[in-house]
Design an enzyme around this catalytic site. Structure first.
Site, PDB file in Angstrom:
ATOM      1  N   LYS A   1       0.830  -1.229   0.000  1.00  0.00           N
ATOM      2  CA  LYS A   1       0.000   0.000   0.000  1.00  0.00           C
ATOM      3  C   LYS A   1       0.853   1.263   0.000  1.00  0.00           C
ATOM      4  O   LYS A   1       0.771   2.094   0.917  1.00  0.00           O
ATOM      5  CB  LYS A   1      -0.946   0.010   1.195  1.00  0.00           C
ATOM      6  CG  LYS A   1      -1.945  -1.133   1.243  1.00  0.00           C
ATOM      7  CD  LYS A   1      -2.980  -0.917   2.345  1.00  0.00           C
ATOM      8  CE  LYS A   1      -4.003  -2.029   2.440  1.00  0.00           C
ATOM      9  NZ  LYS A   1      -3.501  -3.292   2.985  1.00  0.00           N
TER      10      LYS A   1
ATOM     11  N   THR B   1     -11.590  -1.688   4.342  1.00  0.00           N
ATOM     12  CA  THR B   1     -12.860  -2.314   4.739  1.00  0.00           C
ATOM     13  C   THR B   1     -13.084  -2.281   6.255  1.00  0.00           C
ATOM     14  O   THR B   1     -14.147  -2.620   6.731  1.00  0.00           O
ATOM     15  CB  THR B   1     -12.910  -3.780   4.259  1.00  0.00           C
ATOM     16  OG1 THR B   1     -11.649  -4.381   4.533  1.00  0.00           O
ATOM     17  CG2 THR B   1     -13.200  -3.866   2.790  1.00  0.00           C
TER      18      THR B   1
HETATM   19  O1  C5P Z   1      -8.051 -11.530   8.165  1.00  0.00           O
HETATM   20  P1  C5P Z   1      -8.794 -10.781   7.115  1.00  0.00           P
HETATM   21  O2  C5P Z   1      -9.542 -11.702   6.145  1.00  0.00           O
HETATM   22  O3  C5P Z   1      -9.685  -9.697   7.674  1.00  0.00           O
HETATM   23  O4  C5P Z   1      -7.651 -10.078   6.252  1.00  0.00           O
HETATM   24  C1  C5P Z   1      -7.919  -9.149   5.241  1.00  0.00           C
HETATM   25  C2  C5P Z   1      -6.637  -8.711   4.612  1.00  0.00           C
HETATM   26  O5  C5P Z   1      -6.928  -7.758   3.591  1.00  0.00           O
HETATM   27  C3  C5P Z   1      -5.660  -8.018   5.569  1.00  0.00           C
HETATM   28  O6  C5P Z   1      -4.361  -8.411   5.185  1.00  0.00           O
HETATM   29  C4  C5P Z   1      -5.873  -6.539   5.329  1.00  0.00           C
HETATM   30  O7  C5P Z   1      -4.695  -5.809   5.519  1.00  0.00           O
HETATM   31  C5  C5P Z   1      -6.266  -6.523   3.850  1.00  0.00           C
HETATM   32  N1  C5P Z   1      -7.089  -5.395   3.407  1.00  0.00           N
HETATM   33  C6  C5P Z   1      -8.312  -5.099   3.962  1.00  0.00           C
HETATM   34  N2  C5P Z   1      -9.056  -4.030   3.494  1.00  0.00           N
HETATM   35  C7  C5P Z   1      -8.602  -3.300   2.485  1.00  0.00           C
HETATM   36  C8  C5P Z   1      -7.352  -3.580   1.911  1.00  0.00           C
HETATM   37  C9  C5P Z   1      -6.625  -4.661   2.399  1.00  0.00           C
HETATM   38  O8  C5P Z   1      -8.764  -5.798   4.859  1.00  0.00           O
HETATM   39  N3  C5P Z   1      -9.366  -2.326   1.991  1.00  0.00           N
END
Ligand code: C5P
Length: 242
Positions: free
Chosen positions: A63, A124
């Site tokens: 990012k 998110t």
């Molecule tokens: O454990 P979980 O399924 O919540 O992980 C989601 C992954 O996606 C994490 O590595 C988080 O950093 C990443 N992410 C996110 N939302 C975003 C971009 C990336 O949750 N908008």
């Protein structure tokens, strides 16, 4: 693309041995491994080598967000590592995203594979109230739309966004504009800190090109079984595998 190739597992594991073992263990069931800022900072070199040795793809989720020249150099250096997907915060603006693209294209000219370039819209884990506190009076959807348009105008291949925003993004930026969606929770898993979530099947039905799943797999009692179950759920969705 098969459902397996569309599943990206977030390797948010700080214990090096456990993380590297998990890659070998999960490889039969997944297409991509997402390497994020925590494990990359701790043992990135070995991690990238382990994914390459397993013959899997890397989503380097660092990012980037800095001045254009710095991001161009970072994108160049990242693309030189033979990765398949790389991302940047859209809030860095068009000049920064264009510089990012220039950096990745320069590496490609020198023989590296060109990674998919993905913009990050609204995390998110954030909701309307979080955005309001940071000075945005509109809705989450309006903010995502604005950032997706910036990404599209700047030559990004797609964006990261919540499954709830996929339809709007495809309508705004075109069907081929890639949407990578985290915030995925099968019905049998915990929500954790994600606020805007949906199931794997719903995300695929909504048009997600890739889904990112972390804790429901890596923190499961049986991670391989959890990954297989998620791929099955993706398969059950309309339009999958096309
Ligand atoms: O454990 P979980 O399924 O919540 O992980 C989601 C992954 O996606 C994490 O590595 C988080 O950093 C990443 N992410 C996110 N939302 C975003 C971009 C990336 O949750 N908008």
């Amino acid at each position: 693309m098969s459902p397996k190739e569309r599943l990206i597992v977030a390797m948010d594991i700080l214990d090096k041995r456990q993380c590297l073992d998990m890659i070998g263990f999960l490889s039969p069931a997944v297409g991509y491994f997402k390497v994020g800022i925590a494990p990359f900072t701790a043992f990135g070199e070995e991690l990238l080598r382990a994914v390459a040795a397993a013959g899997k793809k890397v989503f380097l989720d660092l990012k980037f967000h800095d001045i254009p020249n710095t991001v161009k150099n970072a994108a160049y250096a990242a693309a030189k590592r033979n990765i398949q997907m790389l991302n940047f915060h859209c809030s860095g603006g068009e000049a920064m995203l264009q510089a990012a693209r220039d950096g990745a294209l320069l590496a490609a000219k020198e023989g590296a594979p060109k990674p998919l370039l993905i913009g990050v819209t609204v995390l998110t884990s954030m909701d309307k109230e979080d955005l309001r506190k940071s000075g945005w009076a509109g809705s989450v959807e309006e903010k995502v739309k604005e950032l997706a348009l910036i990404a599209s105008r700047s030559g990004m291949d797609g964006v990261v966004a919540s499954p709830l925003e996929i339809g709007m993004i495809k309508e705004t930026c075109g069907r081929d504009f890639i949407v990578v969606t985290p915030g995925i929770r099968p019905e049998w898993a915990d929500g954790d800190d994600q606020k805007r979530i949906t199931t794997p099947a719903e995300a695929i039905r909504a048009g997600a090109d890739y889904i990112v799943v972390g804790r429901p797999i890596i923190a499961a009692k049986d991670p391989l079984e959890a990954a297989k179950r998620i791929v099955e759920e993706m398969e059950s969705s309309v339009g999958c595998g096309t």
